[in-house]
Design a protein around this motif. Structure first.
Motif, PDB file in Angstrom:
ATOM      1  N   LEU A  76      31.653  13.891 -84.971  1.00  0.00           N
ATOM      2  CA  LEU A  76      32.372  12.815 -84.314  1.00  0.00           C
ATOM      3  C   LEU A  76      32.301  11.588 -85.210  1.00  0.00           C
ATOM      4  CD1 LEU A  76      31.254  13.210 -80.609  1.00  0.00           C
ATOM      5  CD2 LEU A  76      33.485  13.682 -81.580  1.00  0.00           C
ATOM      6  N   THR A  77      33.460  11.153 -85.678  1.00  0.00           N
ATOM      7  CA  THR A  77      33.536  10.025 -86.587  1.00  0.00           C
ATOM      8  C   THR A  77      34.895   9.369 -86.457  1.00  0.00           C
ATOM      9  OG1 THR A  77      33.325   9.340 -88.883  1.00  0.00           O
ATOM     10  CG2 THR A  77      34.327  11.470 -88.487  1.00  0.00           C
ATOM     11  N   PHE A  94      39.693  10.007 -85.604  1.00  0.00           N
ATOM     12  CA  PHE A  94      39.410  11.337 -85.085  1.00  0.00           C
ATOM     13  C   PHE A  94      40.486  11.778 -84.099  1.00  0.00           C
ATOM     14  CE2 PHE A  94      37.212  14.410 -82.352  1.00  0.00           C
ATOM     15  CZ  PHE A  94      36.692  15.257 -83.310  1.00  0.00           C
ATOM     16  N   ASP A  95      40.885  10.882 -83.186  1.00  0.00           N
ATOM     17  CA  ASP A  95      41.899  11.219 -82.186  1.00  0.00           C
ATOM     18  C   ASP A  95      43.242  11.530 -82.829  1.00  0.00           C
ATOM     19  OD1 ASP A  95      40.045  10.857 -80.183  1.00  0.00           O
ATOM     20  OD2 ASP A  95      40.613   8.765 -79.823  1.00  0.00           O
ATOM     21  N   ALA A 100      47.417  15.394 -84.582  1.00  0.00           N
ATOM     22  CA  ALA A 100      48.258  15.901 -85.670  1.00  0.00           C
ATOM     23  C   ALA A 100      47.945  17.364 -85.982  1.00  0.00           C
ATOM     24  CB  ALA A 100      48.061  15.042 -86.917  1.00  0.00           C
ATOM     25  N   SER A 101      46.688  17.735 -85.885  1.00  0.00           N
ATOM     26  CA  SER A 101      46.308  19.123 -86.143  1.00  0.00           C
ATOM     27  C   SER A 101      46.843  20.051 -85.062  1.00  0.00           C
ATOM     28  CB  SER A 101      44.786  19.235 -86.231  1.00  0.00           C
ATOM     29  OG  SER A 101      44.405  20.554 -86.461  1.00  0.00           O
ATOM     30  N   SER A 102      46.786  19.605 -83.809  1.00  0.00           N
ATOM     31  CA  SER A 102      47.302  20.446 -82.729  1.00  0.00           C
ATOM     32  C   SER A 102      48.828  20.534 -82.763  1.00  0.00           C
ATOM     33  CB  SER A 102      46.823  19.940 -81.371  1.00  0.00           C
ATOM     34  OG  SER A 102      47.341  18.644 -81.126  1.00  0.00           O
ATOM     35  N   TYR A 111      35.333  15.272 -92.742  1.00  0.00           N
ATOM     36  CA  TYR A 111      34.855  14.301 -91.763  1.00  0.00           C
ATOM     37  C   TYR A 111      33.913  13.369 -92.506  1.00  0.00           C
ATOM     38  CZ  TYR A 111      36.538  17.804 -88.487  1.00  0.00           C
ATOM     39  OH  TYR A 111      37.305  18.698 -87.813  1.00  0.00           O
ATOM     40  N   CYS A 112      34.225  12.070 -92.523  1.00  0.00           N
ATOM     41  CA  CYS A 112      33.411  11.119 -93.283  1.00  0.00           C
ATOM     42  C   CYS A 112      32.642  10.226 -92.319  1.00  0.00           C
ATOM     43  CB  CYS A 112      34.289  10.278 -94.187  1.00  0.00           C
ATOM     44  SG  CYS A 112      35.214  11.244 -95.385  1.00  0.00           S
ATOM     45  N   THR A 113      31.329  10.179 -92.489  1.00  0.00           N
ATOM     46  CA  THR A 113      30.468   9.345 -91.627  1.00  0.00           C
ATOM     47  C   THR A 113      29.713   8.351 -92.470  1.00  0.00           C
ATOM     48  OG1 THR A 113      28.723  11.004 -91.802  1.00  0.00           O
ATOM     49  CG2 THR A 113      30.133  11.096 -89.873  1.00  0.00           C
TER      50      THR A 113
END
Length: 113
Positions: A76-77, A94-95, A100-102, A111-113
């Motif tokens: 989660l980021t 993230f949202d 866009a992926s769906s 994923y960058c944190t």
């Protein structure tokens, strides 16, 4: 009566069959153990400028120079690297990346944190 030559032939046949089975089992064991050693191990992903994913490596470098750590594991980021084409990598929340992926617009790459 059974002649002694038949007994010797039968004994030789049993010995050869036992040796063939033992050698076959040994070869099978070595083959299975050598192949099973490769399963279950993780391989590291190395990105360089010569790879086909140059846009992704540039985006990862930009995020890492900003102090973030990018990983292919989902976390989660708020910073997600999303790849729409071969040469287009964008930074999304993230949202936005999930939406866009769906919608099959591309795929989440890091994923960058």
């Amino acid at each position: 009566m059974i002649s002694t030559s038949l007994v010797f032939v039968a004994a030789r046949t049993v010995r050869r069959a036992a040796i063939v089975c033992a050698v076959g089992l040994l070869v099978g064991y070595v083959a299975l153990s050598s192949f099973s050693s490769r399963y279950g191990t993780s391989t590291s992903l190395t990105l360089d400028s010569k790879s086909a994913q140059t846009a992704l490596s540039v985006a990862v470098s930009a995020q890492e120079s900003a102090g973030l750590t990018c990983s292919p594991k989902p976390t989660l980021t708020d910073v997600v690297l999303f790849q729409r084409g071969r040469n287009e990598v964008s930074v999304l929340t993230f949202d936005e990346a999930i939406k866009a992926s769906s919608a099959s617009e591309g795929s989440i790459r890091r994923y960058c944190t």
